[in-house]
Design a protein around this motif. Structure first.
Motif, short mmCIF file in Angstrom:
data_model
loop_
_atom_site.label_atom_id
_atom_site.label_comp_id
_atom_site.label_asym_id
_atom_site.label_seq_id
_atom_site.Cartn_x
_atom_site.Cartn_y
_atom_site.Cartn_z
N PRO A 99 46.63 -8.84 24.90
CA PRO A 99 46.26 -9.20 26.36
C PRO A 99 46.40 -10.56 26.41
O PRO A 99 46.83 -11.39 27.24
N GLY A 166 59.83 -9.90 35.20
CA GLY A 166 60.22 -8.33 35.26
C GLY A 166 59.88 -8.00 33.91
O GLY A 166 59.43 -6.83 33.66
N LEU A 167 60.32 -8.71 33.01
CA LEU A 167 60.29 -8.37 31.58
C LEU A 167 58.84 -8.09 31.14
O LEU A 167 58.40 -7.19 30.43
N THR A 169 56.23 -7.49 33.11
CA THR A 169 55.86 -5.88 34.03
C THR A 169 56.21 -5.03 33.16
O THR A 169 55.52 -4.12 32.87
N TYR A 170 57.68 -4.72 33.00
CA TYR A 170 58.27 -3.77 32.40
C TYR A 170 57.76 -3.57 31.21
O TYR A 170 57.35 -2.11 30.66
N GLN A 172 54.89 -3.56 30.00
CA GLN A 172 53.52 -2.85 29.96
C GLN A 172 53.62 -1.30 30.38
O GLN A 172 52.78 -0.70 29.98
N ALA A 173 54.81 -1.11 30.71
CA ALA A 173 55.05 0.51 31.26
C ALA A 173 55.72 0.96 29.89
O ALA A 173 55.71 2.02 29.66
N GLN A 174 56.91 0.16 29.41
CA GLN A 174 57.86 0.75 28.36
C GLN A 174 57.72 -0.03 27.05
O GLN A 174 58.13 -1.25 27.13
N LYS A 175 56.97 0.21 26.13
CA LYS A 175 56.55 -0.50 25.03
C LYS A 175 57.64 -0.63 24.04
O LYS A 175 57.32 -1.12 22.97
N VAL A 179 64.11 -2.00 23.24
CA VAL A 179 64.55 -1.97 24.79
C VAL A 179 64.29 -3.47 25.04
O VAL A 179 65.10 -3.79 25.85
N ILE A 183 67.02 -6.17 26.71
CA ILE A 183 66.88 -6.72 28.18
C ILE A 183 66.88 -8.05 27.95
O ILE A 183 67.55 -8.80 28.97
#
Lengths: 193, 193
Positions: A99, A166-167, A169-170, A172-175, A179, A183
């Motif tokens: 974090p 975006g990266l 945020t993304y 945090q959902a897809q670790k 990937v 991206i």
DNA sequence: CTCTTTTTTGAATGTTCATTCAAGATATCT
DNA sequence: AGATATCTTGAATGAACATTCAAAAAAGAG
């Protein structure tokens, strides 16, 4: 007639970390007291209130990150390599899941920009400064001959910043690290085309 | 032996709005009581606690948005036009500045995914579902012959989602409608290339 | 109609919150 | 050294918080 006994930068970095761990609203004054080793009265004396401490921490954060940003570019042979190194550093922050390696500005934009005009304007300015730095970056890459296509440096800077937001945020959902870095690679090539 | 007197969907939509206005942590049970017209005991009886209400609202939100998403694509002649219309709808949400038009999932990812494993997994799943829908979309656009380049549908879907997350964050710091829609246009063309 | 089960009500609970303040400490200035 | 201004201390404050609970209401089963 008497200067504060604490080291302001050190206190602000401690506060930064506390805010990044839990977010602004979930970070209590007790958390901040623990993190900074300051008594409530001292915090209120120096920063007025909790929001004042956040704003000061945000300012310090931006200063620190700007210096870091410039160092990354300065350490590379070309500006284009600098941009690649910069994106790599962001990818590793995303992958770490730590974090305190997240972006305090982005967290604040999402949590409080909409609720507080003063914070909104500070964050908006920080975003503009970041964007104009990136604008210069793309100007230099263009001079180096590293750009294809006719988009302006400003448009490229906007797309880059949007991509980084975006990266973050993304991730945090897809670790999945593979990937995330794929991206980022795509983002780099889109923004240089 | 007795069914609840309130309309569950209506209550969840009211809770969704409350959470979107202030974020999870700043939304108090009093706010939720006001928004839903439910007494505390009823909320706890039906949803266990505040977090349970959030998770239920998140589920409802995803259901509603998925239906909306499909409608947007269904209303267009081609899938490519559907994607354009979808991005346009996001741009207009961003431009509106209306908190209740923001994305509750994204807000929750930024505010609580890191702090709560249950929320994290719900949000991660919602992201995956969204992504796989977009994957199908790009499959169809490819069949329509609307794609240039060799990127997979999955890669395109990932970049699109990252771009949308980024756009939503960016638009909170930079509110110029012209810029927002220009970035979205660029995103669309990058993701179809 | 009566019994059982569940929901509804809304006041009460105890905790945690941001903030204040008066007393004490200390640096700087004259 | 003395005066003054400022910082530090940490307990106190009252408000706001999430949650609980016992009593009342109501729906469906027999």
């Amino acid at each position: 007639m008497r200067s504060a006994a604490f080291d302001r930068e050190q206190v602000l970095r401690a506060a930064m970390n506390a805010f990044m761990e839990k977010g602004y609203n979930k970070t209590s004054m007790q958390d901040l007291k623990r993190a900074t080793n300051l008594h409530p009265g001292s915090i209120y004396c120096a920063f007025e209130n909790k929001k004042g401490l956040l704003l000061a921490a945000l300012e310090q954060y931006n200063q620190d990150r700007t210096a870091e940003l410039k160092d990354i570019f300065a350490a590379q042979n070309s500006t284009k390599c600098g941009l690649k190194a910069y994106l790599d550093s962001i990818v590793s922050e995303c992958i770490s899941g730590d974090p305190t390696q997240a972006c305090l500005s982005q967290k604040a934009i999402n949590e409080i920009a909409q609720q507080d005009d003063e914070a909104q304007s500070v964050l908006s300015n920080q975003c503009i400064l970041w964007q104009s730095f990136m604008c210069e970056v793309f100007g230099q890459i263009a001079q180096e001959g590293g750009l294809i296509g006719s988009r302006s440096a400003e448009q490229r800077a906007q797309s880059l910043i949007v991509g980084i937001y975006g990266l973050r945020t993304y991730s945090q959902a897809q670790k999945d690290p593979t990937v995330i870095s794929a991206i980022a690679r795509q983002l780099l090539s889109d923004v240089c085309k």
